[in-house]
Design a protein around this motif. Structure first.
Motif, PDB file in Angstrom:
ATOM      1  N   LEU A   1      22.953  26.045 -12.980  1.00  3.36           N
ATOM      2  CA  LEU A   1      22.174  25.449 -14.063  1.00  3.36           C
ATOM      3  C   LEU A   1      21.458  26.494 -14.923  1.00  3.36           C
ATOM      4  O   LEU A   1      21.097  26.213 -16.068  1.00  3.36           O
ATOM      5  CB  LEU A   1      21.126  24.486 -13.487  1.00  3.36           C
ATOM      6  CG  LEU A   1      21.646  23.314 -12.647  1.00  3.36           C
ATOM      7  CD1 LEU A   1      20.473  22.473 -12.142  1.00  3.36           C
ATOM      8  CD2 LEU A   1      22.630  22.450 -13.422  1.00  3.36           C
ATOM      9  N   LYS A   2      21.287  27.689 -14.388  1.00 11.08           N
ATOM     10  CA  LYS A   2      20.543  28.754 -15.096  1.00 11.08           C
ATOM     11  C   LYS A   2      21.185  29.085 -16.438  1.00 11.08           C
ATOM     12  O   LYS A   2      22.393  29.200 -16.549  1.00 11.08           O
ATOM     13  CB  LYS A   2      20.521  30.030 -14.249  1.00 11.08           C
ATOM     14  CG  LYS A   2      19.408  30.095 -13.241  1.00 11.08           C
ATOM     15  CD  LYS A   2      19.559  31.314 -12.342  1.00 11.08           C
ATOM     16  CE  LYS A   2      19.767  32.601 -13.101  1.00 11.08           C
ATOM     17  NZ  LYS A   2      19.876  33.777 -12.191  1.00 11.08           N
ATOM     18  N   GLY A   3      20.339  29.243 -17.435  1.00 12.52           N
ATOM     19  CA  GLY A   3      20.798  29.707 -18.736  1.00 12.52           C
ATOM     20  C   GLY A   3      21.575  28.675 -19.536  1.00 12.52           C
ATOM     21  O   GLY A   3      22.160  29.007 -20.566  1.00 12.52           O
ATOM     22  N   LYS A   4      21.578  27.440 -19.073  1.00 10.65           N
ATOM     23  CA  LYS A   4      22.319  26.376 -19.767  1.00 10.65           C
ATOM     24  C   LYS A   4      21.388  25.207 -20.047  1.00 10.65           C
ATOM     25  O   LYS A   4      20.353  25.039 -19.398  1.00 10.65           O
ATOM     26  CB  LYS A   4      23.503  25.903 -18.915  1.00 10.65           C
ATOM     27  CG  LYS A   4      24.525  26.997 -18.620  1.00 10.65           C
ATOM     28  CD  LYS A   4      25.647  26.456 -17.756  1.00 10.65           C
ATOM     29  CE  LYS A   4      26.695  27.518 -17.484  1.00 10.65           C
ATOM     30  NZ  LYS A   4      26.168  28.589 -16.610  1.00 10.65           N
ATOM     31  N   VAL A   5      21.771  24.382 -21.010  1.00 15.57           N
ATOM     32  CA  VAL A   5      21.076  23.126 -21.243  1.00 15.57           C
ATOM     33  C   VAL A   5      21.773  22.047 -20.422  1.00 15.57           C
ATOM     34  O   VAL A   5      22.999  21.895 -20.479  1.00 15.57           O
ATOM     35  CB  VAL A   5      21.064  22.761 -22.736  1.00 15.57           C
ATOM     36  CG1 VAL A   5      20.562  21.339 -22.945  1.00 15.57           C
ATOM     37  CG2 VAL A   5      20.177  23.746 -23.503  1.00 15.57           C
ATOM     38  N   ILE A   6      20.994  21.317 -19.657  1.00 17.06           N
ATOM     39  CA  ILE A   6      21.529  20.293 -18.756  1.00 17.06           C
ATOM     40  C   ILE A   6      21.774  19.009 -19.534  1.00 17.06           C
ATOM     41  O   ILE A   6      20.942  18.564 -20.331  1.00 17.06           O
ATOM     42  CB  ILE A   6      20.554  20.061 -17.580  1.00 17.06           C
ATOM     43  CG1 ILE A   6      20.404  21.362 -16.773  1.00 17.06           C
ATOM     44  CG2 ILE A   6      21.029  18.912 -16.702  1.00 17.06           C
ATOM     45  CD1 ILE A   6      19.287  21.324 -15.759  1.00 17.06           C
ATOM     46  N   VAL A   7      22.943  18.412 -19.279  1.00 20.70           N
ATOM     47  CA  VAL A   7      23.345  17.173 -19.951  1.00 20.70           C
ATOM     48  C   VAL A   7      23.536  16.103 -18.890  1.00 20.70           C
ATOM     49  O   VAL A   7      24.232  16.325 -17.881  1.00 20.70           O
ATOM     50  CB  VAL A   7      24.650  17.382 -20.749  1.00 20.70           C
ATOM     51  CG1 VAL A   7      25.071  16.086 -21.444  1.00 20.70           C
ATOM     52  CG2 VAL A   7      24.493  18.512 -21.761  1.00 20.70           C
ATOM     53  N   VAL A   8      22.933  14.944 -19.093  1.00 22.81           N
ATOM     54  CA  VAL A   8      23.008  13.846 -18.123  1.00 22.81           C
ATOM     55  C   VAL A   8      23.208  12.536 -18.879  1.00 22.81           C
ATOM     56  O   VAL A   8      23.081  12.476 -20.107  1.00 22.81           O
ATOM     57  CB  VAL A   8      21.716  13.760 -17.275  1.00 22.81           C
ATOM     58  CG1 VAL A   8      21.498  15.036 -16.482  1.00 22.81           C
ATOM     59  CG2 VAL A   8      20.495  13.456 -18.146  1.00 22.81           C
ATOM     60  N   HIS A   9      23.506  11.483 -18.127  1.00 22.52           N
ATOM     61  CA  HIS A   9      23.546  10.138 -18.690  1.00 22.52           C
ATOM     62  C   HIS A   9      22.496   9.315 -17.950  1.00 22.52           C
ATOM     63  O   HIS A   9      22.697   8.919 -16.800  1.00 22.52           O
ATOM     64  CB  HIS A   9      24.930   9.506 -18.529  1.00 22.52           C
ATOM     65  CG  HIS A   9      25.101   8.263 -19.352  1.00 22.52           C
ATOM     66  ND1 HIS A   9      25.392   8.295 -20.707  1.00 22.52           N
ATOM     67  CD2 HIS A   9      24.984   6.948 -19.030  1.00 22.52           C
ATOM     68  CE1 HIS A   9      25.479   7.066 -21.168  1.00 22.52           C
ATOM     69  NE2 HIS A   9      25.212   6.229 -20.169  1.00 22.52           N
ATOM     70  N   PHE A  10      21.354   9.120 -18.587  1.00 18.30           N
ATOM     71  CA  PHE A  10      20.159   8.459 -18.066  1.00 18.30           C
ATOM     72  C   PHE A  10      19.312   9.472 -17.301  1.00 18.30           C
ATOM     73  O   PHE A  10      19.393   9.624 -16.083  1.00 18.30           O
ATOM     74  CB  PHE A  10      20.480   7.248 -17.189  1.00 18.30           C
ATOM     75  CG  PHE A  10      19.253   6.437 -16.817  1.00 18.30           C
ATOM     76  CD1 PHE A  10      18.382   5.976 -17.787  1.00 18.30           C
ATOM     77  CD2 PHE A  10      18.955   6.151 -15.491  1.00 18.30           C
ATOM     78  CE1 PHE A  10      17.250   5.243 -17.450  1.00 18.30           C
ATOM     79  CE2 PHE A  10      17.828   5.420 -15.149  1.00 18.30           C
ATOM     80  CZ  PHE A  10      16.977   4.967 -16.125  1.00 18.30           C
ATOM     81  N   ALA A  11      18.493  10.161 -18.047  1.00 17.17           N
ATOM     82  CA  ALA A  11      17.739  11.315 -17.567  1.00 17.17           C
ATOM     83  C   ALA A  11      16.849  11.079 -16.347  1.00 17.17           C
ATOM     84  O   ALA A  11      16.731  11.973 -15.506  1.00 17.17           O
ATOM     85  CB  ALA A  11      16.897  11.876 -18.717  1.00 17.17           C
ATOM     86  N   PRO A  12      16.194   9.919 -16.195  1.00 13.48           N
ATOM     87  CA  PRO A  12      15.280   9.785 -15.056  1.00 13.48           C
ATOM     88  C   PRO A  12      15.917  10.020 -13.686  1.00 13.48           C
ATOM     89  O   PRO A  12      15.247  10.518 -12.783  1.00 13.48           O
ATOM     90  CB  PRO A  12      14.762   8.346 -15.193  1.00 13.48           C
ATOM     91  CG  PRO A  12      14.839   8.067 -16.658  1.00 13.48           C
ATOM     92  CD  PRO A  12      16.082   8.756 -17.117  1.00 13.48           C
ATOM     93  N   ILE A  13      17.199   9.685 -13.530  1.00 11.50           N
ATOM     94  CA  ILE A  13      17.827   9.869 -12.217  1.00 11.50           C
ATOM     95  C   ILE A  13      17.849  11.352 -11.846  1.00 11.50           C
ATOM     96  O   ILE A  13      17.314  11.767 -10.806  1.00 11.50           O
ATOM     97  CB  ILE A  13      19.256   9.291 -12.198  1.00 11.50           C
ATOM     98  CG1 ILE A  13      19.215   7.758 -12.330  1.00 11.50           C
ATOM     99  CG2 ILE A  13      19.985   9.700 -10.902  1.00 11.50           C
ATOM    100  CD1 ILE A  13      18.592   7.041 -11.156  1.00 11.50           C
TER     101      ILE A  13
END
Length: 235
Positions: A124-136
C-alpha cells in the motif's frame, strides 16, 4: 480515527499522524503518502483493496481475506496482485461462509492477520488506495492493526461507490435532487454493468479488488479527464 466521509486536508493529517506514530510499519506508510493533491489522476499510482470479513460490525467482526492489485488509469498489474486468507479472531458465521465461500477448515489452517501486516502495508505504501464503500476497509484495517500493534492506520481513499453516487446524482438533474428521487444501485456488480464491464464472481477479495480497479478506470474515462487533480476524487 478521523470521521468517515469527512473531507480532510490529507497532507496535513498525514504529517500529524506521522508525528504521533510509534510503529515503524505505520510510520513508513505515512512517510510515503502522496501529498501533492494537484497531481493528475493519470500520474497517480493506485492500489485497489478489498476485504472479506466475518460480518459488517468492525468492532466485533474480523478480516477473513485480503485482496489487492496495483494499477493506474491505463493498466492493471495482475502479476503484482496479492491475496491472503487469514484466521479471524471471531468464529465464522454460517451466513458469512455462504457469502464469501471461505470455510472453517480454510481459516483453521490460515495464519493470523499479524503475519501479513508487513507485506500488506508494503504493497500500500506510496499509492492511493481505491475501494468500493470506504468504511469497510478503513474501519476493519484500523481495528485489525490496533488489536495487534496498539495503533491503527488512517488513510485517504478513492471510493468508487462515492464516485458512482456522484455520477448518478449528476445525471439525475436538479429536479430529481429537489424531489429526492431514488438513484440506481451503486453496488459493485450493478455499477460495473453501466460501463459494460464483465461479471465476476462476487465476494472473493481479489476478484472484488480487480473489479474495483476496472470500475475506477471506466469511471475516469466516462466522467473525468486524465488531468483531473487527485483532490477531486479523494475522500
Amino acid at each position: 480515527m478521523a470521521k468517515q466521509g469527512a473531507k480532510l486536508d490529507w497532507p496535513t493529517r498525514y504529517q500529524q499522524l506521522l508525528a504521533q506514530s510509534k510503529q515503524p510499519l505505520i510510520q513508513a506508510f505515512y512517510e510515503s503518502a502522496i501529498c501533492d493533491l494537484n497531481t493528475p489522476i493519470s500520474d497517480v499510482p493506485l492500489v485497489a483493496l478489498d476485504f472479506e470479513t466475518t460480518g459488517l460490525n468492525y468492532q466485533n467482526d474480523d478480516i477473513v481475506s485480503v485482496g489487492l492489485i496495483p494499477f493506474n488509469t491505463k493498466r492493471i498489474y495482475c502479476k503484482d496482485s496479492q491475496h491472503w486468507i487469514v484466521q479471524p479472531r471471531r468464529k465464522l458465521a454460517e451466513e458469512s461462509i455462504v457469502i464469501h465461500g471461505i470455510t472453517h477448515s480454510e481459516v483453521s489452517d490460515a495464519p493470523d492477520f499479524s503475519t501479513i501486516m508487513e507485506p500488506l502495508l508494503a504493497a500500500l505504501k506510496g499509492k492511493v488506495i481505491v475501494v468500493h464503500f470506504a468504511p469497510i476497509e478503513r474501519h476493519f484495517l484500523y481495528q485489525a492493526l490496533q488489536a495487534r500493534l496498539g495503533e491503527g492506520l488512517e488513510f485517504a481513499v478513492i471510493d468508487t461507490l462515492d464516485l458512482e453516487t456522484r455520477a448518478l446524482k449528476a445525471k439525475q438533474g436538479l429536479l430529481g435532487r429537489l424531489f429526492n428521487s431514488k438513484i440506481d444501485s451503486v453496488r459493485l456488480a450493478d455499477s460495473r454493468i453501466r460501463y459494460s464491464l464483465p461479471a465476476y464472481q462476487n465476494h472473493n477479495a481479489l476478484n472484488d479488488a480487480t473489479a474495483t480497479a476496472e470500475l475506477l478506470q471506466a469511471q475516469i474515462a466516462y466522467h473525468y479527464r486524465p488531468d483531473t487533480p487527485l483532490s477531486e476524487l479523494l475522500i
